[in-house]
Scaffold this active site. Structure first.
Site, PDB file in Angstrom:
ATOM      1  N   ASP A   8      10.077  43.391  53.355  1.00 14.71           N
ATOM      2  CA  ASP A   8      10.748  42.414  54.213  1.00 14.71           C
ATOM      3  C   ASP A   8      10.673  42.902  55.653  1.00 14.71           C
ATOM      4  O   ASP A   8      11.153  43.992  55.974  1.00 14.71           O
ATOM      5  CB  ASP A   8      12.211  42.279  53.774  1.00 14.71           C
ATOM      6  CG  ASP A   8      12.894  41.057  54.375  1.00 14.71           C
ATOM      7  OD1 ASP A   8      12.207  40.276  55.057  1.00 14.71           O
ATOM      8  OD2 ASP A   8      14.103  40.894  54.164  1.00 14.71           O
ATOM      9  N   ASP A 103       7.337  36.556  56.434  1.00  8.41           N
ATOM     10  CA  ASP A 103       7.830  37.906  56.677  1.00  8.41           C
ATOM     11  C   ASP A 103       8.323  38.616  55.420  1.00  8.41           C
ATOM     12  O   ASP A 103       8.972  39.665  55.524  1.00  8.41           O
ATOM     13  CB  ASP A 103       8.961  37.871  57.703  1.00  8.41           C
ATOM     14  CG  ASP A 103      10.166  37.075  57.230  1.00  8.41           C
ATOM     15  OD1 ASP A 103      10.006  36.234  56.325  1.00  8.41           O
ATOM     16  OD2 ASP A 103      11.267  37.285  57.756  1.00  8.41           O
ATOM     17  N   GLU A 104       7.989  38.111  54.247  1.00  9.51           N
ATOM     18  CA  GLU A 104       8.590  38.656  53.026  1.00  9.51           C
ATOM     19  C   GLU A 104       7.629  38.464  51.855  1.00  9.51           C
ATOM     20  O   GLU A 104       7.025  37.404  51.708  1.00  9.51           O
ATOM     21  CB  GLU A 104       9.905  37.930  52.765  1.00  9.51           C
ATOM     22  CG  GLU A 104      10.674  38.381  51.564  1.00  9.51           C
ATOM     23  CD  GLU A 104      11.955  37.559  51.368  1.00  9.51           C
ATOM     24  OE1 GLU A 104      12.743  37.924  50.493  1.00  9.51           O
ATOM     25  OE2 GLU A 104      12.138  36.548  52.082  1.00  9.51           O
TER      26      GLU A 104
END
Length: 352
Positions: A8, A103-104
């Site tokens: 993350d 983003d993850e």
């Protein structure tokens, strides 16, 4: 037994802005809509978070908490470009990668032989390599399943690394506060506390039949999570039928206007996710609401374009069904059938 990483990026949009403009590094910034347009915050850096600025918060409220807050309009093409660089690094380690957003992502490293098969060393390599090549810090959780890897990545943010070995999982889960379980918001937590339950160890003492009676289908999930059970695989390639975003809020949202403001943040995230999957053809739009009494409703309509006005119509229709405080909001699209079954791979060629 699986070995899963959850990676993350730390305050990703804000991190990209600070990377590209180092003068922002020590000042409170947020990425989101403007206050005079009833905008909402998409994310903020950790300086701003010390003032209480959080994602999904109305920008006007964020500015009251932190008058010196610098609000930056989102630049999704730039964020997608950085995301592609990070995703490429993931694939240097394993092909079994399931991104959840820009983003993850989850990575299945069960069969990776590099670094002598050590999940800790792989996580350290990822953190170092991503920082060196992109300037972005990430937090990584290492665990035997998705549920625990996700919790582990949040455990030592920012720039964190937390490893749960199989022998450590049972004790860790037993002591875990139930508020960390996915789907347990303030309302569920309150109901569990009324039953004398604050930890997963106490939750294990409740029978499955009682949990089903009290919480419906979610009772099954509570029963499994309290025991660390999560058999969901990391899916690197699959045909998607829908793309959606939803959030369970720390405090129930009371008014219709406040709900709509919160939903606008989710619409921005949904647009980003749809673009990330190669802008597939859309068939329907939908809005989901779960109220404080655990009832939920979904409204959907045939439409091939995502517009605020259409989502607002769906939201208002759904809201009128109960008009109660809201604990969860979701927004999404159902996709038209694709001729190529790999077109909606999570990493389509040339997509954002």
């Amino acid at each position: 037994m699986r070995k899963i990483l959850h990676v993350d990026c730390d305050c990703f949009y804000a991190a990209v802005e600070m990377r590209d403009n180092p003068s922002l590094a020590n000042v409170p910034i947020a990425v989101g809509g403007q206050a005079d347009q009833r905008g909402v915050i998409a994310t903020s850096n950790y300086v701003a978070r010390r003032y209480g600025v959080r994602s999904a918060m109305p920008t006007a409220h964020a500015l009251r908490l932190c008058p010196q807050l610098k609000v930056i309009r989102p630049d999704f093409p730039r964020y997608r470009a950085v995301s592609r660089e990070i995703q490429a690094i993931f694939h240097e380690l394993t092909d079994i990668v399931e991104p959840l957003s820009l983003d993850e992502a989850y990575l299945d490293i069960s069969d990776v032989e590099r670094f002598k098969g050590s999940g800790t060393w792989m996580a350290q390599w990822l953190k170092h390599t991503i920082k060196a090549r992109t300037g972005i810090t990430v937090s990584v959780g290492v665990a035997p399943n998705r549920f625990l890897a996700k919790i582990a990545s949040d455990w030592r943010k920012p720039d964190g690394l937390f490893v749960l070995t199989p022998s450590e999982c049972d004790d860790f889960i037993a002591a875990l506060d139930v508020r960390y379980l996915p789907g347990v918001g303030p309302s569920t937590r309150g109901r569990l506390e009324d039953m004398g339950i604050t930890t997963c160890l106490q939750l294990r003492e409740v029978s499955l039949s009682t949990l089903l009676d009290r919480f419906g289908r979610f009772g099954q999930r509570l029963y499994e999570l309290a025991r660390g059970i999560d058999e969901r695989p990391v899916e690197s390639v699959h045909v998607r039928k829908s793309i959606s975003v939803e959030t369970t809020y720390p405090q129930d949202i009371v008014g219709q206007d406040d709900c709509w403001q919160a939903l606008q943040t989710l619409i921005i995230r949904l647009q980003e996710r749809v673009a990330h999957h190669g802008s597939p053809r859309l068939r329907k739009l939908f809005v989901k609401i779960r109220f404080d009494d655990f009832t939920h409703t979904t409204m959907e309509t045939l439409d091939h374009q995502m517009t605020d006005s259409r989502f607002r119509e769906l939201f208002e229709q759904a809201w009128q069904r109960r008009s109660r405080p809201v604990r969860l909001l979701g927004v999404g699209v159902r996709l038209a059938e694709q001729e190529d079954p790999h077109q909606l791979s999570l990493f389509p060629t040339g997509s954002a």
